[in-house]
Design a protein around this motif. Structure first.
Motif, PDB file in Angstrom:
ATOM      1  N   CYS A 268       0.918  -1.260   0.075  1.00 57.71           N
ATOM      2  CA  CYS A 268       0.005  -0.025  -0.011  1.00 57.71           C
ATOM      3  C   CYS A 268       0.856   1.305   0.048  1.00 57.71           C
TER       4      CYS A 268
ATOM      5  N   GLU B 218      -2.365   4.970   1.603  1.00 52.98           N
ATOM      6  CA  GLU B 218      -3.495   4.066   1.872  1.00 52.98           C
ATOM      7  C   GLU B 218      -3.150   3.108   3.174  1.00 52.98           C
TER       8      GLU B 218
ATOM      9  N   ASP C 164      -7.728   4.001  -0.046  1.00 50.94           N
ATOM     10  CA  ASP C 164      -7.199   5.467   0.365  1.00 50.94           C
ATOM     11  C   ASP C 164      -7.421   5.853   1.899  1.00 50.94           C
TER      12      ASP C 164
ATOM     13  N   CYS D 252      -6.055  -2.486  -0.483  1.00 53.97           N
ATOM     14  CA  CYS D 252      -5.254  -1.190   0.007  1.00 53.97           C
ATOM     15  C   CYS D 252      -6.194  -0.409  -0.350  1.00 53.97           C
TER      16      CYS D 252
END
Length: 173
Positions: A56, A60, A71, A69
Motif C-alpha cells: 500500500c 493508503e 485510500d 489497500c
C-alpha cells in the motif's frame, strides 16, 4: 535433489509445518490474504509464512475486511464533518462515522467537527457599517473586503450579485 536426508525431524508429528528446514507453527491458511504492517500479504509455505502481495502507498491503508489497500482520507479518531453532520474518522482512516448531531437541524453549519452558526450566505459580498464584507465558503465568517470611507464621500451599495463602494455625487454641506 533426490529427497530428504534420513534422520530429520518429522514436523507433522507435532502438527507443525516444515519450511526451509525448520518446524514452524502454522500462522495462516495457505492462499489466504491478510493485512500486516498496512500492506497486503499472501499466506504461503503450507501456512508457515506470509509474503508481501501488495504494498500500500503512504496514502493508503490495508483494510482487513476487504484485504485490500484503500485510500486514507482522514486521521483516525479525529472529528470532522460528513455533509451537515458531525462525524468521527473511523479506526482505519478510510471514512466517516456519524458521531453527533445534524447541524442543519439548528440552521448551523458543520465545520471541523462542530456546529457553527451561519452568519452570511457563502461566497457573497454585503454591506455592513458602510464597508464591503466577503462571506467565506462555509457561511460562518466574513472578512473586510473594502472600506467605503470617508463616509462623506463614499457609501456601500449592494447589487443583486455583489457589494461595492460608490462615490457620493452630492456631498453634505
Amino acid at each position: 535433489g533426490s529427497g530428504a536426508k534420513p534422520g530429520g525431524q518429522d514436523c507433522s508429528a507435532t502438527a507443525r509445518l516444515c519450511n526451509d528446514g525448520q518446524c514452524l507453527d502454522p500462522t495462516c491458511t495457505p492462499g489466504e490474504k491478510l493485512c500486516e504492517h498496512d500492506d497486503v500479504y499472501l499466506c504461503v509455505g503450507g501456512g508457515a509464512k506470509a509474503v508481501l502481495f501488495t504494498e500500500c502507498t503512504t496514502n493508503e491503508v490495508c483494510d482487513p475486511g476487504l484485504v485490500a489497500c484503500r485510500d486514507r482520507i482522514c486521521e483516525p479518531g479525529k472529528l470532522g464533518c460528513d455533509s451537515t453532520r458531525v462525524a468521527v474518522c473511523n479506526a482505519l482512516g478510510t471514512g466517516w462515522e456519524q458521531a453527533g448531531k445534524d447541524c442543519a437541524s439548528s440552521d448551523a453549519v458543520c465545520v471541523d467537527g462542530s456546529c457553527k452558526p451561519r452568519v452570511c450566505v457563502p461566497g457573497t459580498q454585503y454591506c455592513q457599517n458602510n464597508d464591503v464584507y466577503q462571506c467565506d465558503a462555509s457561511g460562518v465568517a466574513a472578512t473586510l473586503y473594502a472600506s467605503c470611507s470617508p463616509a462623506s464621500y463614499y457609501h456601500c451599495q449592494t447589487s443583486p450579485t455583489y457589494a461595492y463602494c460608490t462615490y457620493n455625487a452630492c456631498t453634505p454641506n
